[in-house]
Design a protein around this motif. Structure first.
Motif, PDB file in Angstrom:
ATOM      1  N   ALA A 282       0.824  -1.208   0.000  1.00 55.66           N
ATOM      2  CA  ALA A 282       0.000   0.000   0.000  1.00 55.66           C
ATOM      3  C   ALA A 282       0.857   1.256   0.000  1.00 55.66           C
ATOM      4  N   ALA A 283       2.138   1.129   0.356  1.00 49.81           N
ATOM      5  CA  ALA A 283       3.039   2.287   0.320  1.00 49.81           C
ATOM      6  C   ALA A 283       3.174   2.850  -1.084  1.00 49.81           C
ATOM      7  N   TRP A 284       2.830   2.051  -2.099  1.00 48.27           N
ATOM      8  CA  TRP A 284       2.860   2.538  -3.487  1.00 48.27           C
ATOM      9  C   TRP A 284       2.011   3.793  -3.644  1.00 48.27           C
ATOM     10  N   ALA A 285       0.939   3.913  -2.867  1.00 48.17           N
ATOM     11  CA  ALA A 285       0.011   5.033  -3.017  1.00 48.17           C
ATOM     12  C   ALA A 285       0.505   6.314  -2.360  1.00 48.17           C
ATOM     13  N   ASN A 286       1.582   6.249  -1.586  1.00 47.62           N
ATOM     14  CA  ASN A 286       2.066   7.438  -0.878  1.00 47.62           C
ATOM     15  C   ASN A 286       2.400   8.564  -1.849  1.00 47.62           C
ATOM     16  N   GLY A 287       1.855   9.732  -1.602  1.00 52.00           N
ATOM     17  CA  GLY A 287       2.134  10.898  -2.429  1.00 52.00           C
ATOM     18  C   GLY A 287       1.346  10.966  -3.710  1.00 52.00           C
ATOM     19  N   LYS A 288       0.545   9.943  -4.013  1.00 56.60           N
ATOM     20  CA  LYS A 288      -0.196   9.920  -5.274  1.00 56.60           C
ATOM     21  C   LYS A 288      -1.647  10.363  -5.112  1.00 56.60           C
ATOM     22  N   ASN A 289      -2.085  10.616  -3.887  1.00 58.02           N
ATOM     23  CA  ASN A 289      -3.473  11.013  -3.679  1.00 58.02           C
ATOM     24  C   ASN A 289      -3.723  12.383  -4.291  1.00 58.02           C
ATOM     25  N   ARG A 290      -4.877  12.529  -4.955  1.00 63.00           N
ATOM     26  CA  ARG A 290      -5.222  13.789  -5.599  1.00 63.00           C
ATOM     27  C   ARG A 290      -6.589  14.257  -5.135  1.00 63.00           C
ATOM     28  N   THR A 291      -6.718  15.556  -4.877  1.00 62.38           N
ATOM     29  CA  THR A 291      -8.012  16.109  -4.507  1.00 62.38           C
ATOM     30  C   THR A 291      -9.032  15.853  -5.617  1.00 62.38           C
ATOM     31  N   ARG A 292      -8.563  15.885  -6.879  1.00 62.76           N
ATOM     32  CA  ARG A 292      -9.465  15.677  -8.015  1.00 62.76           C
ATOM     33  C   ARG A 292      -9.728  14.193  -8.259  1.00 62.76           C
ATOM     34  N   GLU A 293      -9.001  13.314  -7.567  1.00 64.27           N
ATOM     35  CA  GLU A 293      -9.224  11.876  -7.628  1.00 64.27           C
ATOM     36  C   GLU A 293      -9.253  11.363  -9.070  1.00 64.27           C
ATOM     37  N   SER A 294      -8.246  11.721  -9.838  1.00 63.33           N
ATOM     38  CA  SER A 294      -8.154  11.337 -11.242  1.00 63.33           C
ATOM     39  C   SER A 294      -6.747  10.821 -11.529  1.00 63.33           C
ATOM     40  N   TYR A 295      -6.652   9.693 -12.239  1.00 66.69           N
ATOM     41  CA  TYR A 295      -5.377   9.012 -12.459  1.00 66.69           C
ATOM     42  C   TYR A 295      -5.348   8.477 -13.889  1.00 66.69           C
ATOM     43  N   MET A 296      -4.131   8.329 -14.426  1.00 68.84           N
ATOM     44  CA  MET A 296      -3.987   7.822 -15.794  1.00 68.84           C
ATOM     45  C   MET A 296      -2.768   6.925 -15.902  1.00 68.84           C
ATOM     46  N   TRP A 297      -2.870   5.945 -16.806  1.00 66.30           N
ATOM     47  CA  TRP A 297      -1.756   5.057 -17.121  1.00 66.30           C
ATOM     48  C   TRP A 297      -1.711   4.810 -18.624  1.00 66.30           C
ATOM     49  N   THR A 298      -0.517   4.537 -19.137  1.00 64.95           N
ATOM     50  CA  THR A 298      -0.358   3.907 -20.447  1.00 64.95           C
ATOM     51  C   THR A 298      -0.201   2.414 -20.224  1.00 64.95           C
ATOM     52  N   LEU A 299      -0.963   1.624 -20.970  1.00 59.75           N
ATOM     53  CA  LEU A 299      -0.834   0.174 -20.909  1.00 59.75           C
ATOM     54  C   LEU A 299       0.074  -0.278 -22.051  1.00 59.75           C
ATOM     55  N   TRP A 300       1.291  -0.700 -21.682  1.00 57.04           N
ATOM     56  CA  TRP A 300       2.267  -1.222 -22.639  1.00 57.04           C
ATOM     57  C   TRP A 300       2.068  -2.732 -22.762  1.00 57.04           C
ATOM     58  N   ARG A 301       2.011  -3.259 -24.010  1.00 54.95           N
ATOM     59  CA  ARG A 301       1.768  -4.678 -24.246  1.00 54.95           C
ATOM     60  C   ARG A 301       2.900  -5.256 -25.092  1.00 54.95           C
ATOM     61  N   ARG A 302       3.368  -6.456 -24.726  1.00 52.79           N
ATOM     62  CA  ARG A 302       4.563  -7.020 -25.340  1.00 52.79           C
ATOM     63  C   ARG A 302       4.222  -7.894 -26.551  1.00 52.79           C
ATOM     64  N   TYR A 303       4.849  -7.545 -27.683  1.00 52.83           N
ATOM     65  CA  TYR A 303       4.709  -8.283 -28.930  1.00 52.83           C
ATOM     66  C   TYR A 303       6.040  -8.953 -29.266  1.00 52.83           C
ATOM     67  N   SER A 304       5.981 -10.059 -29.991  1.00 58.15           N
ATOM     68  CA  SER A 304       7.183 -10.659 -30.566  1.00 58.15           C
ATOM     69  C   SER A 304       6.941 -10.878 -32.045  1.00 58.15           C
ATOM     70  N   CYS A 305       8.014 -10.817 -32.838  1.00 58.95           N
ATOM     71  CA  CYS A 305       7.834 -10.901 -34.285  1.00 58.95           C
ATOM     72  C   CYS A 305       9.162 -11.220 -34.964  1.00 58.95           C
ATOM     73  N   CYS A 306       9.080 -11.579 -36.222  1.00 54.08           N
ATOM     74  CA  CYS A 306      10.269 -11.734 -37.069  1.00 54.08           C
ATOM     75  C   CYS A 306       9.897 -11.365 -38.498  1.00 54.08           C
ATOM     76  N   GLU A 307      10.837 -10.859 -39.243  1.00 53.82           N
ATOM     77  CA  GLU A 307      10.576 -10.424 -40.607  1.00 53.82           C
ATOM     78  C   GLU A 307      10.292 -11.622 -41.502  1.00 53.82           C
ATOM     79  N   LYS A 308       9.292 -11.487 -42.364  1.00 55.56           N
ATOM     80  CA  LYS A 308       8.957 -12.546 -43.311  1.00 55.56           C
ATOM     81  C   LYS A 308      10.035 -12.635 -44.380  1.00 55.56           C
TER      82      LYS A 308
END
Length: 321
Positions: A282-308
């Protein structure tokens, strides 16, 4: 590399140096689309490129055939932007897309960053505005393309999903009755199961009762991400469909306590230069509290590939799992 790709990247990288820096720091005021693009380009650790193996192809000409090889690589791509909030999204260009958020019930704040009573979070999940840049890069030999083509496409707007505020059928799921799985606060080992949790995953709705508002927001964000990365869920949403192309292996769905294919980079209230799964102390939340109670994240997703390199894919050999 195609001649037009490098100038495009230079323009965006230059914007990050000429504009106010938002990397790994608190973002005040409006959060606009260019801020989101900059935060992705600046987060080189989020990209996490690796050479992982070799692909083998059968290439045939008129009277002969040969076996060709290409490098198999993997890396993360910023597929989605996830906003979780009580009243209004911080993303200036999309803040009016999700109508009439319900807000909290009996919500109060304290100087210790704690909130009380039952809390409700609205969630938007929108395809990342930097997708064209990363897909252009994916046209080259050592990079992958996303399964998503259209930037700023809404995949989930919680106000359009009645099950987000009234879970209905998901309350009857065995996972809801048993309260498992949960967001672990432990280290990920079996001993961590004894250390408590943020909240249960099911029912996947906007309601939460954790005393820390950022944790309620993170749980809601993860629940919505679990929904949109799967098909045929009892919610109203646009699932992630499509293929990254015929040389690509798509990431798996978002799973609680597992960040193999999906990791979150916080954008609001802090722009971070790394990614993580949404659980832990729960210490992760320290300092992140906002009066406006609004939060955002980018969701990074892992792909693998090779050239045809030929007409038919034969097999692959991986150096690492």
């Amino acid at each position: 590399m195609k001649k037009w790709i490098m100038p495009l990247l230079i323009i965006f990288v230059s914007a990050t140096t000429s504009a106010q820096s938002i990397k790994n720091g608190k973002k005040d005021g409006k959060f606009e689309t260019m801020d989101i693009v900059e935060s992705a380009i600046e987060c080189t650790d989020c990209f996490d490129w690796e050479l992982i193996g070799i692909c083998f192809w059968l290439k045939c000409k008129l009277f002969s055939c040969s076996v060709e090889t290409s490098m198999r690589v993997r890396h993360f791509i910023p597929d989605l932007v996830v906003s979780s909030y009580t009243y209004q999204s911080e993303w200036e260009d999309t803040k009016d897309w999700n109508h009439n958020p319900s807000g909290a019930i009996g919500q109060t704040e304290s100087i210790r960053d704690q909130a009380t009573a039952l809390d409700f979070k609205s969630v938007d999940i929108i395809s990342h505005p930097a997708l064209p840049i990363y897909n252009a890069l994916g046209g080259e030999e050592y990079f992958c393309e996303s399964m998503l083509d259209i930037p700023m496409m809404p995949h989930f707007l919680s106000s359009h999903d009645p099950s987000w505020s009234e879970p209905g059928i998901e309350q009857l799921y065995p996972q809801s009755i048993l309260g498992w799985p949960r967001f672990r606060t432990g280290t990920g080992s079996w001993m961590g199961l004894l250390e408590g949790s943020w909240a249960p995953l099911y029912p996947r709705c906007g309601w939460g009762a954790h005393p820390y508002d950022p944790i309620n927001a993170a749980v809601a964000a993860h629940r919505a991400a679990e929904i949109v990365t799967r098909n045929a869920q009892p919610h109203i949403y646009m699932p992630l469909t499509g293929n990254c192309d015929n040389r690509c292996w798509k990431p798996g769905a978002v799973n609680v306590n597992n960040g193999t294919d999906n990791r979150f980079q916080m954008l609001v209230p802090w722009v971070e230069d790394s990614t993580r799964i949404l659980n832990g102390s729960a210490a992760w939340a320290n300092g992140k509290n906002r009066t406006r109670e609004s939060y955002m994240w980018t969701l990074w997703r892992r792909y693998s590939c090779c050239e045809k390199k030929g007409q038919a894919f034969l097999f692959k050999i991986d150096f690492k799992s």
